[in-house]
Design an enzyme around this catalytic site. Structure first.
Site, PDB file in Angstrom:
ATOM      1  NE  ARG A  23      38.056  17.181   6.230  1.00  0.00           N
ATOM      2  CZ  ARG A  23      38.640  15.984   6.016  1.00  0.00           C
ATOM      3  NH1 ARG A  23      39.404  15.781   4.950  1.00  0.00           N
ATOM      4  NH2 ARG A  23      38.438  15.004   6.876  1.00  0.00           N
ATOM      5  CB  ALA A  62      47.339  12.068   7.322  1.00  0.00           C
ATOM      6  CE1 TYR A  83      39.299  13.056   2.435  1.00  0.00           C
ATOM      7  CE2 TYR A  83      38.586  11.271   3.870  1.00  0.00           C
ATOM      8  CZ  TYR A  83      39.332  12.418   3.660  1.00  0.00           C
ATOM      9  OH  TYR A  83      40.099  12.935   4.667  1.00  0.00           O
ATOM     10  CG  ASN A 142      45.506  13.353  -1.863  1.00  0.00           C
ATOM     11  OD1 ASN A 142      45.919  13.697  -0.772  1.00  0.00           O
ATOM     12  ND2 ASN A 142      44.225  13.101  -2.101  1.00  0.00           N
ATOM     13  N   PRO A 145      48.816   7.791   2.117  1.00  0.00           N
ATOM     14  CG  PRO A 145      49.251   8.620   4.233  1.00  0.00           C
ATOM     15  CD  PRO A 145      49.720   8.711   2.822  1.00  0.00           C
ATOM     16  CG  ASN A 146      44.632   6.044   5.694  1.00  0.00           C
ATOM     17  OD1 ASN A 146      44.670   4.870   6.025  1.00  0.00           O
ATOM     18  ND2 ASN A 146      45.183   7.003   6.419  1.00  0.00           N
ATOM     19  CG  HIS A 197      44.537  18.010  -0.278  1.00  0.00           C
ATOM     20  ND1 HIS A 197      45.185  17.016   0.409  1.00  0.00           N
ATOM     21  CD2 HIS A 197      45.405  19.037  -0.372  1.00  0.00           C
ATOM     22  CE1 HIS A 197      46.396  17.425   0.733  1.00  0.00           C
ATOM     23  NE2 HIS A 197      46.566  18.658   0.259  1.00  0.00           N
ATOM     24  NE  ARG A 238      40.415   8.219   4.572  1.00  0.00           N
ATOM     25  CZ  ARG A 238      41.375   9.094   4.343  1.00  0.00           C
ATOM     26  NH1 ARG A 238      41.885   9.229   3.133  1.00  0.00           N
ATOM     27  NH2 ARG A 238      41.846   9.829   5.327  1.00  0.00           N
ATOM     28  CD  GLU A 285      49.210  20.608  -0.905  1.00  0.00           C
ATOM     29  OE1 GLU A 285      49.965  21.605  -1.011  1.00  0.00           O
ATOM     30  OE2 GLU A 285      48.615  20.327   0.150  1.00  0.00           O
TER      31      GLU A 285
END
Ligand code: DQA
Length: 149
Positions: A107, A77, A23, A74, A10-11, A100, A18, A98
């Protein structure tokens, strides 16, 4: 040639616009093209998929069984919330890295927990779009080694 599916959650379709301070300015299309090109250069056939929907990501993971040799994910969320994605990955028994863009451990504390990590070969985070390239290198080395885990 080993086949790898690069999955984005998502996103991540909004990459480039964004929160560029977090990012970066690279778009998802650029990330995906970079994955395909880098994959070709190291002997991987890379395909890509993005969805904002948890079920669509789960379906893509299921379809990868028997058709792909590994996954780069990725989960956005959903990383921090989705037991369903974790179960899907465990079910298909494919090596998964995985990824990111940001360093999730530097964070907010709610980003420190990853349900994906427990079913992944490993996690690469914090290197922006380069995280995907590093993940493909890791997966290629893993597949070449012939290790089962
Ligand atoms: C992300 C980190 C997640 O915490 C966040 O929800 C994202 C992007 C990353 O690539 O840095 O959507 O997965």
């Amino acid at each position: 040639m080993n086949k790898i599916l690069v999955l984005n959650g998502p996103n991540l379709n909004l990459l480039g616009t964004r929160q560029p301070e977090v990012y970066g300015s690279t778009t998802l299309k650029m990330v995906e093209e970079q994955c395909v090109a880098h994959g070709t250069s190291i002997g991987l056939e890379v395909s890509t998929f993005q969805s904002n929907h948890e079920g669509a990501l789960i379906d893509a993971i299921h379809q990868a069984r028997g058709t792909q040799n590994g996954l780069v994910l990725n989960a956005g969320a959903y990383t921090h919330t989705s037991i369903a994605l974790m179960d899907a990955i465990a079910s298909v028994e494919l090596p998964l890295v995985e990824v990111h863009l940001s360093n999730i451990h530097a964070r907010e504390s709610f980003r420190h927990k990853s349900y994906i990590a427990s079913v992944a070969l490993g996690q690469i985070c914090g290197f922006g779009a380069q995280s995907y390239v590093l993940a493909l290198d890791a997966l290629a080395a893993h597949l070449k080694s012939g290790d089962v885990a």
